[in-house]
Design a protein around this motif. Structure first.
Motif, PDB file in Angstrom:
ATOM      1  N   SER A   1      37.893  51.564  30.923  1.00  0.00           N
ATOM      2  CA  SER A   1      36.561  51.056  31.286  1.00  0.00           C
ATOM      3  C   SER A   1      36.624  50.056  32.342  1.00  0.00           C
ATOM      4  CB  SER A   1      35.842  50.475  30.013  1.00  0.00           C
ATOM      5  OG  SER A   1      34.713  50.008  30.261  1.00  0.00           O
ATOM      6  N   GLY A   2      36.012  50.242  33.532  1.00  0.00           N
ATOM      7  CA  GLY A   2      36.099  49.258  34.459  1.00  0.00           C
ATOM      8  C   GLY A   2      34.983  48.459  34.476  1.00  0.00           C
ATOM      9  N   ARG A   3      35.133  46.994  34.978  1.00  0.00           N
ATOM     10  CA  ARG A   3      34.158  46.066  35.077  1.00  0.00           C
ATOM     11  C   ARG A   3      34.349  45.395  36.535  1.00  0.00           C
ATOM     12  NH1 ARG A   3      32.402  48.648  31.947  1.00  0.00           N
ATOM     13  NH2 ARG A   3      32.064  48.158  29.727  1.00  0.00           N
ATOM     14  N   SER A   4      33.716  44.697  36.882  1.00  0.00           N
ATOM     15  CA  SER A   4      33.744  44.054  38.134  1.00  0.00           C
ATOM     16  C   SER A   4      34.895  43.392  38.496  1.00  0.00           C
ATOM     17  CB  SER A   4      32.325  43.437  38.465  1.00  0.00           C
ATOM     18  OG  SER A   4      32.502  42.021  37.708  1.00  0.00           O
ATOM     19  N   ARG A   5      35.639  42.706  37.171  1.00  0.00           N
ATOM     20  CA  ARG A   5      36.614  41.852  37.621  1.00  0.00           C
ATOM     21  C   ARG A   5      37.951  42.340  37.056  1.00  0.00           C
ATOM     22  NH1 ARG A   5      32.168  38.958  35.966  1.00  0.00           N
ATOM     23  NH2 ARG A   5      31.358  37.987  37.449  1.00  0.00           N
TER      24      ARG A   5
ATOM     25  N   ALA B   1      43.785  43.089  36.085  1.00  0.00           N
ATOM     26  CA  ALA B   1      42.907  42.406  36.798  1.00  0.00           C
ATOM     27  C   ALA B   1      42.732  42.748  38.155  1.00  0.00           C
ATOM     28  CB  ALA B   1      43.469  40.824  36.656  1.00  0.00           C
ATOM     29  N   LEU B   2      41.451  42.577  38.591  1.00  0.00           N
ATOM     30  CA  LEU B   2      40.970  43.144  39.925  1.00  0.00           C
ATOM     31  C   LEU B   2      40.770  41.976  41.014  1.00  0.00           C
ATOM     32  CD1 LEU B   2      38.455  45.820  39.133  1.00  0.00           C
ATOM     33  CD2 LEU B   2      40.795  46.188  39.837  1.00  0.00           C
ATOM     34  N   PRO B   3      40.965  42.040  42.227  1.00  0.00           N
ATOM     35  CA  PRO B   3      40.880  40.766  43.045  1.00  0.00           C
ATOM     36  C   PRO B   3      39.738  39.833  42.624  1.00  0.00           C
ATOM     37  CG  PRO B   3      41.443  42.701  44.318  1.00  0.00           C
ATOM     38  CD  PRO B   3      41.208  43.288  42.932  1.00  0.00           C
ATOM     39  N   PRO B   4      38.503  40.161  42.594  1.00  0.00           N
ATOM     40  CA  PRO B   4      37.366  39.275  42.089  1.00  0.00           C
ATOM     41  C   PRO B   4      37.860  38.286  40.916  1.00  0.00           C
ATOM     42  CG  PRO B   4      36.479  41.311  42.399  1.00  0.00           C
ATOM     43  CD  PRO B   4      37.883  41.642  42.457  1.00  0.00           C
ATOM     44  N   ALA B   5      38.870  38.659  40.156  1.00  0.00           N
ATOM     45  CA  ALA B   5      39.169  37.938  38.881  1.00  0.00           C
ATOM     46  C   ALA B   5      39.811  36.555  39.389  1.00  0.00           C
ATOM     47  CB  ALA B   5      40.210  38.560  38.161  1.00  0.00           C
ATOM     48  N   ALA B   6      40.207  36.522  40.475  1.00  0.00           N
ATOM     49  CA  ALA B   6      40.617  35.140  41.067  1.00  0.00           C
ATOM     50  C   ALA B   6      39.844  34.286  41.040  1.00  0.00           C
ATOM     51  CB  ALA B   6      41.183  35.395  42.462  1.00  0.00           C
ATOM     52  N   ASP B   7      38.430  34.546  41.492  1.00  0.00           N
ATOM     53  CA  ASP B   7      37.471  33.613  41.706  1.00  0.00           C
ATOM     54  C   ASP B   7      36.693  33.402  40.514  1.00  0.00           C
ATOM     55  OD1 ASP B   7      38.304  33.075  44.256  1.00  0.00           O
ATOM     56  OD2 ASP B   7      36.979  34.751  45.031  1.00  0.00           O
ATOM     57  N   ALA B   8      36.814  34.150  39.534  1.00  0.00           N
ATOM     58  CA  ALA B   8      35.936  34.201  38.092  1.00  0.00           C
ATOM     59  C   ALA B   8      36.287  32.885  37.267  1.00  0.00           C
ATOM     60  CB  ALA B   8      36.191  35.443  37.328  1.00  0.00           C
ATOM     61  N   THR B   9      35.250  32.564  36.362  1.00  0.00           N
ATOM     62  CA  THR B   9      35.372  31.491  35.461  1.00  0.00           C
ATOM     63  C   THR B   9      36.043  32.244  34.335  1.00  0.00           C
ATOM     64  OG1 THR B   9      33.246  31.657  34.526  1.00  0.00           O
ATOM     65  CG2 THR B   9      33.457  30.280  36.446  1.00  0.00           C
ATOM     66  N   SER B  10      36.357  31.467  33.377  1.00  0.00           N
ATOM     67  CA  SER B  10      36.968  31.894  32.000  1.00  0.00           C
ATOM     68  C   SER B  10      35.888  32.569  31.302  1.00  0.00           C
ATOM     69  CB  SER B  10      37.627  30.977  31.405  1.00  0.00           C
ATOM     70  OG  SER B  10      38.849  30.362  31.921  1.00  0.00           O
TER      71      SER B  10
END
Length: 119
Positions: A24-28, A86-95
């Motif tokens: 199941s994929g999500r944005s991050r 983890a996908l690249p947008p995870a780098a800028d995501a908050t917890s």
């Protein structure tokens, strides 16, 4: 921190989850789950590639995901093996954002599995 008995450590375990499990994929992040026949305690592993960022960023994302994943292991079925990629947008995501994506990913993969076993 994930307890030692709750971690996926071997390459063949990761490969089995990615090849035979539900996804199941999500944005991050992407949640993969495989439930083999044995009913051991649920175990989890993380994949945080260089695409996410440099070593400092990757380790920060890994720490956040481990912290978020540990209490959620109890909600998984016995014998479940989970890999969180983890996908690249995870780098800028908050917890909080990572937690929301993790929760919805786990719910979706459990719904897809629907009590059936794959592989």
């Amino acid at each position: 921190m994930l307890p030692a008995g709750s971690r996926l450590t071997r390459r063949d375990e990761f490969a089995a989850v990615l090849r035979r499990g539900w996804r199941s994929g999500r944005s991050r992040l992407v949640v993969h789950m495989h439930c083999p026949a044995d009913g051991d305690a649920p175990r989890a592993g993380l994949v945080v590639s260089k695409a996410v960022g440099g070593s400092v960023v990757r380790h920060r994302v890994s720490r956040r995901l481990r912290h978020l994943l540990a209490p959620r292991l109890g909600e998984l079925p016995a014998g479940a093996m989970v890999v969180v990629r983890a996908l690249p947008p995870a780098a800028d995501a908050t917890s909080a954002e990572l937690g929301d994506d993790l929760d919805s990913g786990i719910r979706a993969v459990l719904r897809k599995a629907g009590g059936t076993r794959r592989g």
